[in-house]
Design a protein around this motif. Structure first.
Motif, PDB file in Angstrom:
ATOM      1  N   ALA A  59       0.822  -1.209   0.000  1.00  0.00           N
ATOM      2  CA  ALA A  59       0.000   0.000   0.000  1.00  0.00           C
ATOM      3  C   ALA A  59       0.852   1.255   0.000  1.00  0.00           C
ATOM      4  O   ALA A  59       0.542   2.240  -0.689  1.00  0.00           O
ATOM      5  CB  ALA A  59      -0.945  -0.015   1.202  1.00  0.00           C
ATOM      6  N   ILE A  60       1.942   1.241   0.765  1.00  0.00           N
ATOM      7  CA  ILE A  60       2.831   2.408   0.798  1.00  0.00           C
ATOM      8  C   ILE A  60       3.554   2.561  -0.538  1.00  0.00           C
ATOM      9  O   ILE A  60       3.768   3.683  -1.019  1.00  0.00           O
ATOM     10  CB  ILE A  60       3.814   2.290   1.974  1.00  0.00           C
ATOM     11  CG1 ILE A  60       3.062   2.511   3.287  1.00  0.00           C
ATOM     12  CG2 ILE A  60       4.968   3.281   1.841  1.00  0.00           C
ATOM     13  CD1 ILE A  60       3.927   2.475   4.525  1.00  0.00           C
ATOM     14  N   ASP A  61       3.925   1.446  -1.150  1.00  0.00           N
ATOM     15  CA  ASP A  61       4.529   1.520  -2.487  1.00  0.00           C
ATOM     16  C   ASP A  61       3.556   2.135  -3.486  1.00  0.00           C
ATOM     17  O   ASP A  61       3.961   2.868  -4.402  1.00  0.00           O
ATOM     18  CB  ASP A  61       4.944   0.130  -2.965  1.00  0.00           C
ATOM     19  CG  ASP A  61       6.180  -0.394  -2.259  1.00  0.00           C
ATOM     20  OD1 ASP A  61       6.858   0.408  -1.589  1.00  0.00           O
ATOM     21  OD2 ASP A  61       6.462  -1.606  -2.360  1.00  0.00           O
ATOM     22  N   ALA A  62       2.263   1.844  -3.327  1.00  0.00           N
ATOM     23  CA  ALA A  62       1.260   2.407  -4.223  1.00  0.00           C
ATOM     24  C   ALA A  62       1.123   3.916  -4.027  1.00  0.00           C
ATOM     25  O   ALA A  62       0.771   4.645  -4.958  1.00  0.00           O
ATOM     26  CB  ALA A  62      -0.081   1.724  -4.003  1.00  0.00           C
ATOM     27  N   ILE A  63       1.410   4.398  -2.805  1.00  0.00           N
ATOM     28  CA  ILE A  63       1.310   5.834  -2.521  1.00  0.00           C
ATOM     29  C   ILE A  63       2.538   6.576  -3.027  1.00  0.00           C
ATOM     30  O   ILE A  63       2.430   7.584  -3.737  1.00  0.00           O
ATOM     31  CB  ILE A  63       1.147   6.064  -1.005  1.00  0.00           C
ATOM     32  CG1 ILE A  63      -0.173   5.475  -0.508  1.00  0.00           C
ATOM     33  CG2 ILE A  63       1.233   7.557  -0.664  1.00  0.00           C
ATOM     34  CD1 ILE A  63      -0.320   5.483   1.004  1.00  0.00           C
ATOM     35  N   TYR A  64       3.717   6.080  -2.680  1.00  0.00           N
ATOM     36  CA  TYR A  64       4.954   6.792  -2.980  1.00  0.00           C
ATOM     37  C   TYR A  64       5.657   6.300  -4.241  1.00  0.00           C
ATOM     38  O   TYR A  64       6.500   7.001  -4.801  1.00  0.00           O
ATOM     39  CB  TYR A  64       5.934   6.667  -1.804  1.00  0.00           C
ATOM     40  CG  TYR A  64       5.527   7.413  -0.571  1.00  0.00           C
ATOM     41  CD1 TYR A  64       5.525   8.803  -0.540  1.00  0.00           C
ATOM     42  CD2 TYR A  64       5.164   6.739   0.589  1.00  0.00           C
ATOM     43  CE1 TYR A  64       5.173   9.501   0.606  1.00  0.00           C
ATOM     44  CE2 TYR A  64       4.799   7.427   1.741  1.00  0.00           C
ATOM     45  CZ  TYR A  64       4.807   8.804   1.738  1.00  0.00           C
ATOM     46  OH  TYR A  64       4.463   9.498   2.875  1.00  0.00           O
ATOM     47  N   GLY A  65       5.335   5.079  -4.649  1.00  0.00           N
ATOM     48  CA  GLY A  65       6.107   4.445  -5.700  1.00  0.00           C
ATOM     49  C   GLY A  65       7.165   3.553  -5.079  1.00  0.00           C
ATOM     50  O   GLY A  65       7.598   3.778  -3.941  1.00  0.00           O
ATOM     51  N   PRO A  66       7.613   2.522  -5.803  1.00  0.00           N
ATOM     52  CA  PRO A  66       8.631   1.608  -5.267  1.00  0.00           C
ATOM     53  C   PRO A  66       9.938   2.335  -4.968  1.00  0.00           C
ATOM     54  O   PRO A  66      10.295   3.314  -5.633  1.00  0.00           O
ATOM     55  CB  PRO A  66       8.808   0.579  -6.393  1.00  0.00           C
ATOM     56  CG  PRO A  66       7.586   0.708  -7.251  1.00  0.00           C
ATOM     57  CD  PRO A  66       7.171   2.142  -7.156  1.00  0.00           C
ATOM     58  N   GLY A  67      10.637   1.837  -3.956  1.00  0.00           N
ATOM     59  CA  GLY A  67      11.973   2.346  -3.664  1.00  0.00           C
ATOM     60  C   GLY A  67      12.019   3.563  -2.796  1.00  0.00           C
ATOM     61  O   GLY A  67      13.086   4.150  -2.626  1.00  0.00           O
ATOM     62  N   VAL A  68      10.893   3.973  -2.227  1.00  0.00           N
ATOM     63  CA  VAL A  68      10.871   5.157  -1.376  1.00  0.00           C
ATOM     64  C   VAL A  68      10.839   4.769   0.104  1.00  0.00           C
ATOM     65  O   VAL A  68      11.600   5.296   0.903  1.00  0.00           O
ATOM     66  CB  VAL A  68       9.664   6.053  -1.715  1.00  0.00           C
ATOM     67  CG1 VAL A  68       9.536   7.196  -0.703  1.00  0.00           C
ATOM     68  CG2 VAL A  68       9.799   6.609  -3.125  1.00  0.00           C
ATOM     69  N   ALA A  69       9.945   3.845   0.459  1.00  0.00           N
ATOM     70  CA  ALA A  69       9.730   3.496   1.866  1.00  0.00           C
ATOM     71  C   ALA A  69       9.966   2.009   2.104  1.00  0.00           C
ATOM     72  O   ALA A  69       9.772   1.180   1.219  1.00  0.00           O
ATOM     73  CB  ALA A  69       8.316   3.873   2.291  1.00  0.00           C
TER      74      ALA A  69
END
Length: 396
Positions: free
Chosen positions: A190-200
């Motif tokens: 879900a966080i990858d969907a918000i920020y994009g992969p490789g951020v969090a």
């Protein structure tokens, strides 16, 4: 939810998710999104419930008529202060613990149990054991490419979300690290969907059965300590140095009647912590938040002197934390077995010194103190021999 992360060994207690290892994240192609829209998406993150028992490694604290499993930051005081889950099925007689002021607590406890997100409970299903008697797979935060400003902006969004299962966030290796109570991979997705992969990178405080611990042999209670005899008396004679010349201090100032400089801050509103008194603190000179009559700052940097006898710091000069370059902490290691490591930690914690902030380490006992001019380290080396205890000074 709000967590003020200062750093230190207390954060090392958090364990990774049951599948959190993977390739290094790709560099974000564009500035990461921030602001109210992102906060609204973060508020809708999933709250997964494990379908089988999970492992918690933490501090257990007596609260009212029950017990609390501490998750997130633990304020190093006597007794400690923390937030967490109601612990069901806990038996104080089954685990060695400390008691101060009628409050019991046990540090370094490994417990298997079931987690109920909606009820905010953890029900013990196995016998508790010492965390020193198990070996957990290491967590490695992948290398990212965020700068400090991007991480701070993302942290503000995470901290603005009022979710009890989100324990906090911080930046490490160019990556935004988000700590949660439990993730089965859906929070990360879900966080990858918000920020994009490789951020969090999501770290779960509860470890799933996909990554079971290895029990260390021999059992803890059969191992001999490093030395025997007059250890307690010699530890009681360890010096408590003062810093008469200004030294660097980075922490949170919290006032619940007396301003204190906090190293670790427990997640709550208002926050809770313990630390040296701040003499002459001027609230009108800084930005702060206030709730229920308690005031606190975000992390601040200043030059201070430290009076060990009074357990108090006196600010000399305020600094711009964002402009400081903090040196990386060197990695230390040793050859202590788990039983000896735990025995030495227990001896040190039995002193109940207010200047001892935390402990941990891998093969060597790492102790964090408010201030050391080298004399505490020399004292430990004389008692245990070199390579057994490594002292980190918060101030300096």
């Amino acid at each position: 939810m709000r967590r003020i992360a200062i750093g230190g060994l207390a954060a090392a207690i958090l364990l990774g998710t049951a599948g959190c290892t993977g390739p290094a994240p790709a560099a974000p192609a564009a500035p990461i999104p921030t602001g109210p829209a992102v906060q609204a998406q973060l508020a809708e993150l999933p709250s997964p419930a494990p379908d089988s028992p999970v492992l918690a490694v933490s501090t257990v604290l007596e609260q009212d008529d029950g017990a609390l499993l501490c998750l997130g930051a633990v304020a190093e005081s006597a007794p400690p202060q923390c937030e967490g889950l109601e612990l069901l099925g806990w038996d104080w007689a089954a685990f060695e613990h400390t008691e101060t002021g009628g409050v019991r607590w046990a540090q370094g406890v490994a417990i298997e149990g079931t987690y109920e997100p909606e009820a905010r409970t953890f029900t013990q299903t196995g016998e508790p054991m010492s965390a020193a008697a198990i070996t957990m797979p290491a967590i490695e935060v992948p290398q990212g490419s965020l700068d400090a400003a991007a991480i701070e902006a993302a942290q503000r969004d995470v901290e603005a979300v009022d979710r009890a299962d989100v324990l906090g966030s911080y930046g490490e290796r160019g990556t935004l690290v988000v700590e949660v109570i439990y993730d089965d991979g859906t929070v990360q997705a879900a966080i990858d969907a918000i920020y994009g992969p490789g951020v969090a990178f999501v770290i779960s405080a509860l470890r799933g059965s996909a990554a079971p611990p290895t029990v260390t042999e021999p059992p803890l209670d059969t191992a001999a300590p490093v030395i025997t005899g007059d250890t307690e008396a010699r530890l009681g004679e360890l010096p408590t140095p003062s810093a008469t010349e200004p030294v660097l201090a980075v922490g949170t100032v919290l006032d619940n009647g007396t301003p204190m400089l906090c190293y670790n801050v427990a997640t709550s509103l208002p926050p809770q912590c313990g630390g040296p008194e701040v003499v002459g603190w001027d609230w009108s000179a800084v930005e702060y938040e206030e709730a229920n009559g308690v005031r606190w700052t975000d992390a601040v940097a200043m030059m201070v002197t430290y009076d060990a006898a009074a357990h108090a710091v006196t600010p000399v000069e305020m600094l711009d934390l964002a402009a400081l370059t903090m040196p990386a902490r060197e990695s230390v290691s040793g050859n202590l077995d788990a039983a000896t490591h735990q025995a030495v930690q227990d001896e040190i914690w039995s002193l109940q010194r207010p200047d001892v902030l935390g402990s941990g380490g891998d093969g060597i006992v790492e102790i964090e103190v408010v201030y050391d001019d080298g004399s505490i380290q020399a004292g430990f080396d004389e008692i245990y021999g070199p390579g057994v205890v490594h002292v980190w000074s918060w101030l300096g």
